[in-house]
Design a protein around this motif. Sequence first.
Motif, short mmCIF file in Angstrom:
data_model
loop_
_atom_site.label_atom_id
_atom_site.label_comp_id
_atom_site.label_asym_id
_atom_site.label_seq_id
_atom_site.Cartn_x
_atom_site.Cartn_y
_atom_site.Cartn_z
N ALA A 60 -12.02 1.07 -1.62
CA ALA A 60 -12.69 1.25 -2.91
C ALA A 60 -11.66 1.32 -4.03
O ALA A 60 -11.86 0.73 -5.10
N THR A 61 -10.56 2.02 -3.80
CA THR A 61 -9.49 2.14 -4.80
C THR A 61 -8.93 0.77 -5.14
O THR A 61 -8.79 0.42 -6.32
N GLU A 62 -8.64 -0.02 -4.12
CA GLU A 62 -8.11 -1.37 -4.35
C GLU A 62 -9.10 -2.23 -5.13
O GLU A 62 -8.72 -2.97 -6.02
N PHE A 63 -10.38 -2.13 -4.77
CA PHE A 63 -11.41 -2.90 -5.46
C PHE A 63 -11.47 -2.51 -6.93
O PHE A 63 -11.51 -3.38 -7.82
N LEU A 64 -11.51 -1.22 -7.22
CA LEU A 64 -11.59 -0.77 -8.61
C LEU A 64 -10.36 -1.21 -9.39
O LEU A 64 -10.50 -1.72 -10.51
N GLU A 65 -9.18 -1.04 -8.81
CA GLU A 65 -7.95 -1.44 -9.51
C GLU A 65 -7.95 -2.93 -9.79
O GLU A 65 -7.51 -3.36 -10.86
N SER A 66 -8.47 -3.73 -8.85
CA SER A 66 -8.50 -5.18 -9.06
C SER A 66 -9.50 -5.57 -10.15
O SER A 66 -9.47 -6.69 -10.66
N ASN A 67 -10.37 -4.62 -10.52
CA ASN A 67 -11.35 -4.84 -11.58
C ASN A 67 -11.01 -4.05 -12.84
O ASN A 67 -11.89 -3.80 -13.67
N GLY A 68 -9.75 -3.65 -12.97
CA GLY A 68 -9.28 -3.01 -14.19
C GLY A 68 -9.64 -1.55 -14.37
O GLY A 68 -9.59 -1.03 -15.48
N ILE A 69 -10.01 -0.88 -13.27
CA ILE A 69 -10.34 0.54 -13.35
C ILE A 69 -9.26 1.33 -12.61
O ILE A 69 -8.96 1.04 -11.45
N GLU A 70 -8.70 2.32 -13.29
CA GLU A 70 -7.63 3.13 -12.72
C GLU A 70 -8.20 4.06 -11.65
O GLU A 70 -9.14 4.83 -11.92
N ALA A 71 -7.64 3.99 -10.45
CA ALA A 71 -8.15 4.80 -9.34
C ALA A 71 -7.01 5.24 -8.44
O ALA A 71 -5.99 4.58 -8.34
N THR A 72 -7.23 6.38 -7.79
CA THR A 72 -6.27 6.95 -6.84
C THR A 72 -7.03 7.34 -5.58
O THR A 72 -8.11 7.94 -5.66
N ASN A 73 -6.47 7.00 -4.43
CA ASN A 73 -7.08 7.32 -3.15
C ASN A 73 -6.62 8.71 -2.69
O ASN A 73 -5.44 9.04 -2.79
N MET A 74 -7.55 9.53 -2.18
CA MET A 74 -7.16 10.81 -1.59
C MET A 74 -6.77 10.58 -0.14
O MET A 74 -7.61 10.23 0.69
#
Length: 102
Positions: free
Chosen positions: A72-86
Amino acid sequence: MKEIQPSELAAKLKAGEALNIIDVREDEEVEEGMIPGAKHVRLGDIPERIGELDSSKHYYMVCRSGARSGRATEFLESNGIEATNMAGGMLAWEDEIELPKK
């Protein structure tokens, strides 16, 4: 991909930081408890619900062990949304949980 340790995320919560936490587990997994304040969006629903996310905010992604939330983190980042995986997911979470609202 950025990762955060469960203890670091717990410390941010205890410090009163306003966090955007998304739990991508399935319904029956979430019934066992979630991180307080987390929002439940199943991994399979992320693509169709991405429009609900604010691209100016940072999101912390959580699942059972860290694998699905990593996707999910990778998907969001590839769509321009900053995300961090726990890292380690809820299996590694040693802090408070809350039961989802019915």
